[in-house]
Design a protein around this motif. Structure first.
Motif, PDB file in Angstrom:
ATOM      1  N   GLN A   1       1.136   6.956  -6.619  1.00 43.40           N
ATOM      2  CA  GLN A   1      -0.014   7.768  -6.986  1.00 43.40           C
ATOM      3  C   GLN A   1       0.178   9.221  -6.601  1.00 43.40           C
ATOM      4  O   GLN A   1      -0.269  10.145  -7.327  1.00 43.40           O
ATOM      5  CB  GLN A   1      -1.274   7.216  -6.301  1.00 43.40           C
ATOM      6  N   GLN A   2       0.898   9.461  -5.510  1.00 45.35           N
ATOM      7  CA  GLN A   2       1.152  10.841  -5.079  1.00 45.35           C
ATOM      8  C   GLN A   2       2.027  11.580  -6.101  1.00 45.35           C
ATOM      9  O   GLN A   2       1.784  12.766  -6.410  1.00 45.35           O
ATOM     10  CB  GLN A   2       1.823  10.843  -3.700  1.00 45.35           C
ATOM     11  N   LYS A   3       3.024  10.889  -6.640  1.00 44.68           N
ATOM     12  CA  LYS A   3       3.894  11.506  -7.667  1.00 44.68           C
ATOM     13  C   LYS A   3       3.082  11.849  -8.928  1.00 44.68           C
ATOM     14  O   LYS A   3       3.269  12.906  -9.532  1.00 44.68           O
ATOM     15  CB  LYS A   3       5.047  10.576  -8.030  1.00 44.68           C
ATOM     16  N   LEU A   4       2.206  10.932  -9.297  1.00 41.42           N
ATOM     17  CA  LEU A   4       1.374  11.200 -10.454  1.00 41.42           C
ATOM     18  C   LEU A   4       0.437  12.385 -10.214  1.00 41.42           C
ATOM     19  O   LEU A   4       0.227  13.231 -11.095  1.00 41.42           O
ATOM     20  CB  LEU A   4       0.545   9.950 -10.811  1.00 41.42           C
ATOM     21  N   TRP A   5      -0.107  12.411  -9.026  1.00 48.07           N
ATOM     22  CA  TRP A   5      -1.025  13.518  -8.688  1.00 48.07           C
ATOM     23  C   TRP A   5      -0.286  14.857  -8.693  1.00 48.07           C
ATOM     24  O   TRP A   5      -0.827  15.877  -9.103  1.00 48.07           O
ATOM     25  CB  TRP A   5      -1.659  13.244  -7.330  1.00 48.07           C
ATOM     26  N   ASP A   6       0.968  14.826  -8.203  1.00 43.55           N
ATOM     27  CA  ASP A   6       1.762  16.067  -8.225  1.00 43.55           C
ATOM     28  C   ASP A   6       1.985  16.555  -9.665  1.00 43.55           C
ATOM     29  O   ASP A   6       2.235  17.744  -9.901  1.00 43.55           O
ATOM     30  CB  ASP A   6       3.119  15.844  -7.538  1.00 43.55           C
TER      31      ASP A   6
ATOM     32  N   ASP B   1       0.833  -1.206   0.000  1.00 43.46           N
ATOM     33  CA  ASP B   1       0.000   0.000   0.000  1.00 43.46           C
ATOM     34  C   ASP B   1       0.868   1.256   0.000  1.00 43.46           C
ATOM     35  O   ASP B   1       0.488   2.287  -0.592  1.00 43.46           O
ATOM     36  CB  ASP B   1      -0.918   0.005   1.219  1.00 43.46           C
ATOM     37  N   SER B   2       2.027   1.171   0.629  1.00 42.88           N
ATOM     38  CA  SER B   2       2.937   2.319   0.657  1.00 42.88           C
ATOM     39  C   SER B   2       3.458   2.617  -0.748  1.00 42.88           C
ATOM     40  O   SER B   2       3.509   3.775  -1.191  1.00 42.88           O
ATOM     41  CB  SER B   2       4.098   2.034   1.602  1.00 42.88           C
ATOM     42  N   ILE B   3       3.858   1.580  -1.486  1.00 44.62           N
ATOM     43  CA  ILE B   3       4.367   1.766  -2.862  1.00 44.62           C
ATOM     44  C   ILE B   3       3.297   2.377  -3.747  1.00 44.62           C
ATOM     45  O   ILE B   3       3.534   3.340  -4.490  1.00 44.62           O
ATOM     46  CB  ILE B   3       4.859   0.420  -3.436  1.00 44.62           C
TER      47      ILE B   3
ATOM     48  N   GLU C   1      -8.861   8.428  -7.106  1.00 47.13           N
ATOM     49  CA  GLU C   1      -7.869   7.339  -7.098  1.00 47.13           C
ATOM     50  C   GLU C   1      -6.748   7.635  -6.094  1.00 47.13           C
ATOM     51  O   GLU C   1      -6.290   6.765  -5.380  1.00 47.13           O
ATOM     52  CB  GLU C   1      -7.309   7.163  -8.508  1.00 47.13           C
ATOM     53  N   TYR C   2      -6.340   8.863  -6.063  1.00 49.96           N
ATOM     54  CA  TYR C   2      -5.294   9.288  -5.107  1.00 49.96           C
ATOM     55  C   TYR C   2      -5.768   9.095  -3.680  1.00 49.96           C
ATOM     56  O   TYR C   2      -5.051   8.546  -2.817  1.00 49.96           O
ATOM     57  CB  TYR C   2      -4.919  10.741  -5.372  1.00 49.96           C
ATOM     58  N   ASP C   3      -6.992   9.528  -3.369  1.00 51.40           N
ATOM     59  CA  ASP C   3      -7.529   9.399  -1.990  1.00 51.40           C
ATOM     60  C   ASP C   3      -7.672   7.939  -1.593  1.00 51.40           C
ATOM     61  O   ASP C   3      -7.402   7.565  -0.436  1.00 51.40           O
ATOM     62  CB  ASP C   3      -8.893  10.096  -1.899  1.00 51.40           C
ATOM     63  N   ASN C   4      -8.080   7.078  -2.505  1.00 50.04           N
ATOM     64  CA  ASN C   4      -8.214   5.650  -2.196  1.00 50.04           C
ATOM     65  C   ASN C   4      -6.868   5.015  -1.854  1.00 50.04           C
ATOM     66  O   ASN C   4      -6.761   4.209  -0.925  1.00 50.04           O
ATOM     67  CB  ASN C   4      -8.859   4.917  -3.374  1.00 50.04           C
ATOM     68  N   LYS C   5      -5.843   5.369  -2.623  1.00 51.96           N
ATOM     69  CA  LYS C   5      -4.505   4.824  -2.346  1.00 51.96           C
ATOM     70  C   LYS C   5      -3.980   5.327  -0.992  1.00 51.96           C
ATOM     71  O   LYS C   5      -3.367   4.581  -0.224  1.00 51.96           O
ATOM     72  CB  LYS C   5      -3.531   5.231  -3.455  1.00 51.96           C
ATOM     73  N   LYS C   6      -4.262   6.587  -0.704  1.00 52.80           N
ATOM     74  CA  LYS C   6      -3.818   7.154   0.589  1.00 52.80           C
ATOM     75  C   LYS C   6      -4.539   6.476   1.747  1.00 52.80           C
ATOM     76  O   LYS C   6      -3.934   6.134   2.777  1.00 52.80           O
ATOM     77  CB  LYS C   6      -4.089   8.656   0.594  1.00 52.80           C
TER      78      LYS C   6
END
Length: 365
Positions: A135-140, A128-130, A148-153
């Motif tokens: 996803q955070q890098k993509l969102w940035d 889940d960390s990976i 999708e970002y919130d679900n991964k977080k």
């Protein structure tokens, strides 16, 4: 006969009678004699170190290993008590200990199961960390959706929390299992001790003086089952009146007579003064040791003891029966005050007031 002569004759007879009564009154003189003062006590012979044997557990008397009068050594068996409860308790304690050991360190134990869960949670948290940081890098870079970002977080945070809770659960469970294991070990040790308690043994080298139970009878923890004491040493237990106890000191000489030995006197030494008073008899118990004991002694032999508290080789004495009110004697001068010192059942020491040449008279009853 004239009346005057009759009165004179009567007076002469009366005077003669009174004079003869005065002459017959008991008269003695004080004497210089050896003097001892002692405290009287009733005496009972008992074996040294004698004690009542109790069972620490209930049961049925199965076997008596000795007879009354037998000599025993420390640790020798005296009685055997049976009861199925201790054996069952011992087996249950053994099984509980075995289970506690397996739960704590066994392969299928509780801890190993939680450890497996932690290992799986760590893998999940890593995955889940990976996913989250990718996803955070993509969102940035404004790539991907906010959902999708919130679900991964959220998945990452949940896996972190679950891993933390499992580690905490592991620590708490380990402490609980350690405590249960220690308790199980203690219970098992107690069950072994309780099982051993059903064989009653002697605490000293001595003799069995009494057995109070027969095979088949119920034994409890409140009634003695036997009496054991030394066979080579006896003591004399003396009961002293509370008014005399303050006069006693360890080491004082004691003269003992026993009913079984008639008028023979045995010498002993005061060895111990027990501090507790018997409220029923108003007496204190003291213990004396024979200087040279009789050849044959048995528990319970009774007699008398006289504890010497003072003695003089020579002093002025009078019989106790010649005292009036414990401080006065009757002399030719009438009642005379005296100072007294030592006294026993027969004599009293005179310190002052009269001497060897003073005639004293016995008081009238």
């Amino acid at each position: 006969m004239p009346s005057t002569m009759k009165y004179l004759s009567l007076f002469a007879i009366l005077s003669s009678f009174l004079f003869s009564c005065a002459e017959k009154k008991e008269k003695i003189y004080p004497e210089k004699l050896p003097m001892t003062e002692s405290v009287y006590a009733s005496a009972t012979v008992q074996p040294d170190s004698m004690y009542q044997v109790y069972s620490v557990a209930m049961g049925i008397l199965d076997k008596i290993w000795v007879e009354e009068g037998d000599k025993v050594s420390k640790g020798d068996r005296i009685l055997q008590i049976i009861n199925t409860s201790p054996e069952l308790n011992k087996e249950n304690a053994r099984l509980a200990l075995q289970l506690a050991q397996e739960n704590y360190s066994g392969t299928p134990g509780v801890l190993s199961s939680i450890a497996d869960e932690i290992q799986a949670a760590e893998l999940q948290q890593k995955n889940d960390s990976i996913n989250y940081f990718r996803q955070q890098k993509l969102w940035d870079q404004n790539i991907g959706s906010k959902l999708e970002y919130d679900n991964k977080k959220l998945a990452y945070e949940l896996s972190q929390n679950r891993l933390g809770l499992l580690k905490k659960k592991y620590g708490q469970t380990k402490n609980e299992l350690e405590t249960h294991l220690r308790q199980a070990k203690n219970n098992y040790k107690t069950s072994l001790t309780t099982s051993n308690d059903f064989t009653i043994t002697s605490k000293i080298d001595g003799k069995v003086y009494a057995l109070y139970k027969n095979p088949g009878e119920i034994v409890n923890t409140l009634e003695p089952v036997a009496a054991v004491g030394r066979s080579d040493k006896f003591v004399v237990e003396l009961l002293v009146d509370e008014v005399d106890i303050v006069k006693l000191n360890i080491g004082q000489k004691v003269f003992i007579t026993l009913d079984s030995y008639g008028s023979k006197v045995f010498e002993g030494t005061l060895d111990k003064i027990y501090p507790r008073k018997d409220e029923h008899s108003q007496t204190f118990k003291v213990k004396a040791l024979f200087n040279e004991p009789p050849k044959t002694l048995y528990p319970g032999l009774s007699g008398e003891g006289n504890i010497i508290i003072a003695e003089k080789k020579e002093t002025l004495t009078i019989p106790k029966t010649y005292l009036v009110d414990e401080s006065t004697v009757i002399t030719d001068k009438g009642e005379t005050k005296v100072s007294i010192g030592l006294q026993n059942m027969v004599l009293v020491e005179i310190l002052d007031g009269i001497n060897e040449n003073t005639a004293i008279y016995k008081p009238e009853p």
